[in-house]
Scaffold this active site. Structure first.
Site, mmCIF file in Angstrom:
data_model
loop_
_atom_site.group_PDB
_atom_site.id
_atom_site.type_symbol
_atom_site.label_atom_id
_atom_site.label_comp_id
_atom_site.label_asym_id
_atom_site.label_seq_id
_atom_site.Cartn_x
_atom_site.Cartn_y
_atom_site.Cartn_z
ATOM 1 C CG ASP A 197 1.171 19.993 34.406
ATOM 2 O OD1 ASP A 197 1.136 20.166 35.637
ATOM 3 O OD2 ASP A 197 0.964 18.898 33.854
ATOM 4 C CG ASP A 212 4.087 11.769 43.208
ATOM 5 O OD1 ASP A 212 3.098 12.512 43.359
ATOM 6 O OD2 ASP A 212 5.046 12.058 42.473
#
Lengths: 252, 212
Positions: free
Chosen positions: A11, A130
């Site tokens: 990230d 997702d």
């Protein structure tokens, strides 16, 4: 025969890797280039950088990060997060990324996948999905906006549509398993992997090496992605590979 | 100086950065004079071969590359750039290639002789099986290389296949004849194995001998 791929995910916020706090032996644990090199040396097959910058400046910085990583790394890497237009894709790919990953933007405007595939080739286009199981529907449903917004799409319909429009790979995250460290979502991954003709990267739920052999052998995944177990040194890419090789998974 | 051919497609950055890591001077160009003066040429490429050939023909670079190859100086095609070196492709209804190597580019079937389906593109790390000795494979050990492609080369001229990989079909992975070389995989993304092959190419370039 193709090897199964192990992919650490990093990230990146405003040009710095966040959550990589256990890398004490590195000079700078927040430096994307140092972490990329670290994972490359461990035998990572590929890397994913997820840009979680909130600001426009942070996104611009990501282009510099991509350039710096591309200058160092001799393995492929994907950049996702905040890519909404063909112009965004051009900036990231021309800076040296091998693939871009689209999530919310692809659901909002599926033509974007085709535009990218026509310009750069389908192999550059990763569609990130997702997925969360929905009791009422009796199947998995697609969420966007980082899992905050439920869509009308059933996962199996959406992945087929994404591939039809030019997706070259699916990055499939199980919201049900993510963060639980009890293993990847085998049923979901198998359903998606057998529904499409492109490679599927399983994501969400990795807690140990055995979870990787499970998702490859039972879940039919082509690659598996994990973040925290690698960042927090619960295991290493090399350890995972040694373990799953022993279980009969073909790895590099 | 190596000329990396810029014909509007392909990830020039990853190839150029790999050359920088090797300390090899390069130039990204689409200019005839600059290409012909270079000591070596790299043809990169991703995307559709018909689009690539159209661009090469429209810009006149196709003929420049044929002249360049005829000069005997080393030329390396990567991925789509390797496929462009061959005579023809059946992608998107078919098109002619540069014709520097004998063979045709065809689609990976996606289904075995037993009727079992498998995934296309061929994407990921596959084992490189070394078949023939060549200066481009000097000191390269059997290892893995990173492939991303949906089409592959078929040729009756077996001796141009220097290394291959199995993906249901036998995929020519490194090809070469005299001064013309190609890799189906991305050497710039294939870790040590790939970088060694690129390094070998730069050695051929710096030696400056005609390989024809």
């Amino acid at each position: 025969m193709l090897t199964k791929r192990i992919i650490p995910c990093l990230d990146v916020k405003e040009g710095r890797v966040v959550k990589g706090i256990q890398f004490v032996q590195l000079r700078d644990a927040g430096d994307p280039v140092e972490l990329a090199r670290f994972y490359d040396e461990q035998g990572a097959d590929e890397l994913v950088f997820l840009d979680i910058s909130a600001s426009h400046e942070g996104r611009k910085t990501m282009v510099d990060v991509v350039q710096a990583v591309a200058a160092e790394l001799a393995i492929p890497f994907t950049v996702g997060g905040g890519i909404h237009t063909l112009d965004d894709m051009k900036k990231i790919l021309r800076a040296g990324a091998d693939k871009v990953s689209l999530n919310t933007a692809a659901v909002n405007r599926p033509e974007l996948i085709t535009e990218g595939a026509d310009f750069f080739g389908a192999q550059c286009m990763v569609v990130a999905v997702d997925a969360k199981y929905d009791q009422d529907c009796g199947t998995w449903v697609v969420y966007t906006h980082g899992g905050r917004v439920k869509t009308e799409w059933k996962v199996l319909d959406w992945v087929k549509e994404a591939v039809r429009r030019g997706a070259g790979e699916i990055l499939l995250t199980s919201m049900d398993c993510d963060g639980e460290k009890k293993g990847f979502d085998i049923a979901l991954t198998k359903a998606v992997s057998t529904a499409v003709t492109v490679p599927v990267i399983a994501s969400g739920g990795a807690g140990g090496a055995s979870h990787f052999s499970d998702i490859f052998l039972e879940g039919k995944a082509d690659a598996a992605l994990a973040a925290s177990i690698f960042h927090y040194k619960e295991t290493s890419v090399a350890e995972v590979k040694a373990y799953i090789k022993d279980k009969g998974v073909y790895v590099r | 100086m190596i000329a990396i051919i810029d014909y509007g497609m392909g990830n020039l950055f990853s190839v150029s950065k790999a050359l920088e890591r090797l300390g090899e001077p390069y130039l990204i160009t689409n200019k005839k004079d600059e290409i012909l003066l270079a000591d070596g040429v790299i043809v990169p490429g991703v995307g559709a071969i018909s689009d690539a050939m159209r661009l090469l023909n429209e810009t006149g670079i196709a003929d420049v590359l044929r002249d360049y190859a005829a000069s005997g100086k080393p030329i390396l095609g990567i991925c789509l750039g390797m496929q462009l070196l061959f005579e023809a492709s059946e992608e998107n209804g078919g098109c002619r290639g540069l014709g520097l190597l004998p063979g045709t580019v065809v689609k990976i079937p996606g289904v075995t002789n037993q009727g079992e389906m498998y995934k296309v593109p061929h994407m990921g790390w596959n084992l490189l099986q070394l078949r023939r000795q060549s200066p481009i494979l000097k000191d390269v050990e059997e290892g893995f290389a990173y492939f991303v492609h949906s089409y592959y080369v078929t040729t009756k001229t077996d001796e141009i296949i220097l290394a291959d990989s199995l993906y249901d079909v036998c995929v020519p992975a490194v090809v070469g004849k005299n001064n013309v070389f190609g890799t189906q995989f991305h050497p710039e993304k294939s870790s040590m194995t790939g970088m060694k092959i690129l390094e070998n190419f730069t050695v051929l370039v710096s030696e400056g001998v005609s390989l024809k």
